[in-house]
Design a protein around this motif. Structure first.
Motif, mmCIF file in Angstrom:
data_model
loop_
_atom_site.group_PDB
_atom_site.id
_atom_site.type_symbol
_atom_site.label_atom_id
_atom_site.label_comp_id
_atom_site.label_asym_id
_atom_site.label_seq_id
_atom_site.Cartn_x
_atom_site.Cartn_y
_atom_site.Cartn_z
ATOM 1 N N TRP A 6 0.820 -1.213 0.000
ATOM 2 C CA TRP A 6 0.000 0.000 0.000
ATOM 3 C C TRP A 6 0.854 1.263 0.000
ATOM 4 O O TRP A 6 0.441 2.305 -0.489
ATOM 5 N N ASP A 9 1.511 1.447 -3.794
ATOM 6 C CA ASP A 9 0.291 1.463 -4.607
ATOM 7 C C ASP A 9 -0.612 2.659 -4.307
ATOM 8 O O ASP A 9 -1.347 3.116 -5.181
ATOM 9 N N PHE A 10 -0.597 3.138 -3.086
ATOM 10 C CA PHE A 10 -1.455 4.261 -2.688
ATOM 11 C C PHE A 10 -0.632 5.429 -2.149
ATOM 12 O O PHE A 10 -1.063 6.151 -1.259
ATOM 13 N N TYR A 14 -1.494 8.311 0.958
ATOM 14 C CA TYR A 14 -0.936 8.222 2.299
ATOM 15 C C TYR A 14 0.332 9.040 2.513
ATOM 16 O O TYR A 14 0.737 9.257 3.652
ATOM 17 N N MET A 28 -12.665 1.951 -1.779
ATOM 18 C CA MET A 28 -11.847 1.093 -0.929
ATOM 19 C C MET A 28 -12.753 0.376 0.052
ATOM 20 O O MET A 28 -13.811 0.885 0.418
ATOM 21 N N TYR A 71 0.930 -8.878 2.423
ATOM 22 C CA TYR A 71 0.730 -7.428 2.362
ATOM 23 C C TYR A 71 0.918 -6.838 3.741
ATOM 24 O O TYR A 71 0.805 -7.539 4.750
ATOM 25 N N PHE A 74 -2.828 -1.950 6.488
ATOM 26 C CA PHE A 74 -2.981 -0.512 6.262
ATOM 27 C C PHE A 74 -3.025 0.222 7.612
ATOM 28 O O PHE A 74 -3.345 -0.375 8.638
ATOM 29 N N PRO A 105 -7.207 -4.848 1.677
ATOM 30 C CA PRO A 105 -6.866 -4.964 0.255
ATOM 31 C C PRO A 105 -7.700 -6.015 -0.469
ATOM 32 O O PRO A 105 -8.441 -6.786 0.145
#
Length: 148
Positions: A6, A9-10, A14, A28, A71, A74, A105
């Protein structure tokens, strides 16, 4: 083993630049729990945060074991408000309503959440109607638009 990240990817969501920029925020999925009261002295708030992270880590490791997808969990996010936002004050946190949430995710599905919750991510999870907790749910939403 496949990995999701994340932080990469984001990144625009963030880790924004110092100067304001427009970003497209995708839909999301979140684990979310609503509550009320001062987060600094409300044991229910602490229980909510613990439950969200406990369930998120339970999901992460179950999916890694079953599907080989890894992963990072978050970060915790929150929405804070009062019925009349003209009355919102950091001096009166006991009046706050809040929703605490953690993005889940793509590999996480409602079925995975149900399995992980039934396994008991925590023995004593907060429940709706207890200690200022209004509702606990799995809900797809847009970032920042989760208010009732």
């Amino acid at each position: 083993m496949s990995a999701l990240n994340w932080k990469k990817d984001f990144k625009a969501l963030y880790f924004p630049p110092a100067k304001p920029v427009m970003v497209d925020v995708p839909a999301m999925r979140y684990l979310m729990i609503d509550g009320h009261g001062n987060p600094n002295n409300n044991p229910a708030y602490q229980a909510v945060v613990e439950a969200l992270f406990s369930l998120s880590f339970t999901l992460k490791f179950a999916i890694k074991k079953a599907e080989g997808i890894d992963y990072a969990v978050f970060p915790l996010e929150g929405l804070w408000w009062v019925p009349d936002m003209a009355d919102f004050s950091i001096e009166h946190k006991e009046d706050w309503d809040w929703t605490m949430m953690i993005v889940q995710p793509e590999p996480v599905s409602p079925a995975w959440v149900e399995r992980a919750a039934s396994r008991g991510a925590k023995e004593e999870r907060p429940r709706a109607g207890e200690g200022g907790i209004e509702r606990a749910l799995w809900r797809p939403t847009m970032k920042g638009c989760a208010r009732r």
